[in-house]
Write a protein that holds these residues in place. Structure first.
Motif, short mmCIF file in Angstrom:
data_model
loop_
_atom_site.label_atom_id
_atom_site.label_comp_id
_atom_site.label_asym_id
_atom_site.label_seq_id
_atom_site.Cartn_x
_atom_site.Cartn_y
_atom_site.Cartn_z
N UNK A 3 0.81 -1.18 -0.01
CA UNK A 3 -0.08 0.10 -0.08
C UNK A 3 0.82 1.19 0.15
N UNK A 4 2.25 1.35 0.20
CA UNK A 4 2.99 2.30 0.29
C UNK A 4 3.37 2.72 -1.02
N UNK A 5 3.24 1.70 -1.94
CA UNK A 5 3.52 1.89 -3.43
C UNK A 5 2.78 2.92 -4.03
N UNK A 6 3.53 3.89 -4.76
CA UNK A 6 2.49 5.01 -5.47
C UNK A 6 1.31 4.64 -6.19
N UNK A 7 1.55 3.36 -7.01
CA UNK A 7 0.49 3.30 -7.92
C UNK A 7 -0.15 1.74 -7.26
N UNK A 8 -1.33 1.61 -7.45
CA UNK A 8 -2.12 0.38 -6.86
C UNK A 8 -1.50 -0.77 -8.02
N UNK A 9 -1.20 -1.57 -7.26
CA UNK A 9 -0.65 -3.12 -8.02
C UNK A 9 -1.29 -4.36 -7.61
N UNK A 10 -1.17 -5.42 -8.39
CA UNK A 10 -1.50 -6.93 -7.95
C UNK A 10 -0.14 -7.35 -7.99
N UNK A 11 0.22 -8.19 -6.80
CA UNK A 11 1.44 -8.51 -6.63
C UNK A 11 1.50 -9.95 -5.91
N UNK A 12 2.31 -10.89 -6.44
CA UNK A 12 2.42 -12.28 -5.89
C UNK A 12 3.42 -11.95 -4.35
N UNK A 13 2.98 -12.89 -3.34
CA UNK A 13 3.80 -12.80 -2.23
C UNK A 13 4.10 -14.18 -1.85
N UNK A 14 5.20 -14.49 -1.88
CA UNK A 14 5.38 -16.11 -1.54
C UNK A 14 7.10 -16.39 -1.43
N UNK A 15 7.46 -17.41 -1.05
CA UNK A 15 8.97 -17.76 -0.71
C UNK A 15 9.51 -18.16 -1.90
N UNK A 16 8.60 -18.73 -2.95
CA UNK A 16 9.63 -19.56 -4.04
C UNK A 16 9.76 -20.83 -3.71
N UNK A 17 9.69 -21.44 -2.64
CA UNK A 17 10.05 -22.88 -2.21
C UNK A 17 8.86 -23.72 -2.02
N UNK A 18 8.69 -24.84 -2.29
CA UNK A 18 7.39 -25.62 -1.97
C UNK A 18 7.80 -26.70 -1.14
N UNK A 19 6.71 -27.33 -0.23
CA UNK A 19 7.12 -28.64 0.21
C UNK A 19 5.73 -29.42 0.26
N UNK A 58 11.88 -6.88 -5.88
CA UNK A 58 12.24 -5.74 -6.74
C UNK A 58 11.24 -4.34 -6.66
N UNK A 59 10.18 -4.49 -6.57
CA UNK A 59 9.25 -3.34 -6.44
C UNK A 59 8.95 -2.75 -4.86
N UNK A 60 9.09 -3.77 -4.08
CA UNK A 60 8.89 -3.33 -2.80
C UNK A 60 10.07 -3.59 -1.74
N UNK A 61 11.05 -4.20 -2.23
CA UNK A 61 12.30 -4.46 -1.45
C UNK A 61 11.84 -5.44 -0.25
#
Ligand code: NAP
Ligand code: G4F
Length: 337
Positions: free
Chosen positions: A231-247, A292-295
């Motif tokens: 929500x701090x990003x200036x533009x509204x975005x759709x974004x994946x949030x994940x670790x990239x590793x599955x079990x 990349x976009x949110x750090x």
């Protein structure tokens, strides 16, 4: 001082998000529904630090009042019927709460706080059958469960409010995230509790469903940081949030029982009743855009998370102490409404 309104504040994510926003100096309002069971422990923990407003996703007037009263800079829509398994038994309720509930909240924001930034809790469950191929934050979405359909409805509605009405709505497409505050019917909490009970000498085997299903399990407090950053990003975005590793669920059982020095095969039985009418074999996300976009980066890995969850279960079960030989509490019972 920024003002935030959180729906679902008594849930896992809502309670961690409230903690995080309070630490950042926000004034926090939480929408809480009244239940006949009385005040939940989650609410009791938050009550002296947040403003509580009674409301329900099923009730437009209560959501409108919540937005009017709180005059929020940021709105986080975390409330939902969030248990995928239950959604096959209660599809109408799930669509009403998880799907239409979001639309009701967007309407309330449009009418009473059109400048507010809105976070919608979208889900990796939206990918459904499409997860067998390449997916990104734009889809494709081919949900396999009524819950997935409800989340797709809310997700696409968010885009409509963004494009048609100019609302600043961002959707975090979050993959599974867990913690000791997870509801007891979700598989990580169920397995960690099972391991803790086994360590305390309870012999009843834990009934599990699909052991081969793979999920990208992250640590919930890491994920609420991502919600706020989005929500701090200036533009509204759709974004994946994940670790990239599955079990797999099998890995989960192995790691949880190993944390208390046990072999999972000695304590788990397969139970057809835990299987779902349809299953996504593998849900693994890509955290690149969030980095990349949110750090944003996850800080707690799978093994450490499961160890913390097993320890938390042991702490819950002792020192009050279960009488040895007493039937262990059911962890696979359907969640209360
Ligand atoms: P959760 O622990 O199940 O919490 C759900 C919250 O929604 C609770 O506070 C619950 O209140 C509230 N709620 C349910 N029905 C409601 C209604 N009709 N009106 C008002 N409040 C209602 O869920 P969570 O794990 O924190 O997840 C938060 C959000 O993220 C949910 O939308 C979920 O679908 C989504 N999500 C979660 C994950 C994950 O892995 N955790 C991943 C992707 C997306 P009560 O206390 O009254 O029941
Ligand atoms: O822990 P689960 O019930 O979570 P599920 O269905 O993945 O949903 C969670 O994550 C979604 C994000 O992908 C959220 F949107 C949603 O709100 C929720 O937070 O099940 C995880 C996996 C499934 O494949 C399930 O079939 O574990 C498998 N499983 C195997 N045995 C079991 C069991 N799940 C449960 N709940 N109980 C079992 O005995």
């Amino acid at each position: 001082m920024k003002r935030a309104l959180i729906t679902g504040i008594t849930g896992q994510d809502g309670s961690y998000l409230a903690d995080h926003l309070l630490d950042l100096g926000y004034q926090v309002w939480g929408v809480v529904r009244q239940t006949s069971a009385g005040e939940s422990p989650a609410l009791a923990r938050l009550r002296d630090r947040v403003e509580v407003i009674q409301g329900d996703l099923l009730d437009q007037g209560s959501l409108s009042r919540a937005v009017r009263q709180s005059r929020p800079d940021e709105v986080y829509n975390l409330a939902a019927q969030s248990f995928v398994g239950r959604s096959w038994n209660e599809p109408v309720h799930t669509l009403e709460a998880t799907g239409m509930g979001a639309v009701r909240l967007f309407e309330a924001v449009r009418d009473h706080a059109p400048e507010a930034r809105v976070y919608q809790a979208s889900s990796s469950e939206m990918y459904g059958y499409a997860a067998a191929g390449p997916v990104d934050a734009t889809g494709p979405f081919l949900p396999h469960s009524p819950y997935g359909v409800a989340k797709v409805m809310a997700h696409h509605s968010a885009a409509v409010y963004r494009r048609s009405h100019g609302l600043h709505v961002s959707c975090g497409i979050l993959f599974n995230h867990e913690s000791p505050r997870r509801g007891p019917h979700f598989v990580t909490r169920k397995v960690c509790r099972g391991a803790a009970l086994a360590a305390l000498g309870h012999s009843e085997p834990l009934a599990l469903g699909n052991l081969e299903a793979r999920r990208d399990w992250g640590w919930a407090p890491d994920y609420v940081r991502a919600m706020h950053l989005l929500l701090q990003h200036p533009e509204p975005l759709d974004m994946m949030v994940a670790t990239g590793v599955s079990h797999s669920v099998r890995d989960l059982a192995r790691v949880a029982y190993a944390a208390v020095g046990l072999h999972w095969e000695d304590h788990v039985r397969l139970d057809q009743a835990q299987l779902r009418p349809a299953e996504i074999p593998n849900l693994t996300g890509d955290p690149t855009a969030a980095a990349e976009l949110l750090g944003w980066r996850p800080e707690v890995d799978f093994g450490e998370m499961i160890r913390r969850m097993v320890l938390a279960e042991l702490e819950r079960l002792t020192p009050a102490g279960l009488p040895r030989g007493a039937p262990p509490p059911r962890v696979d019972a359907p969640p209360p409404h």
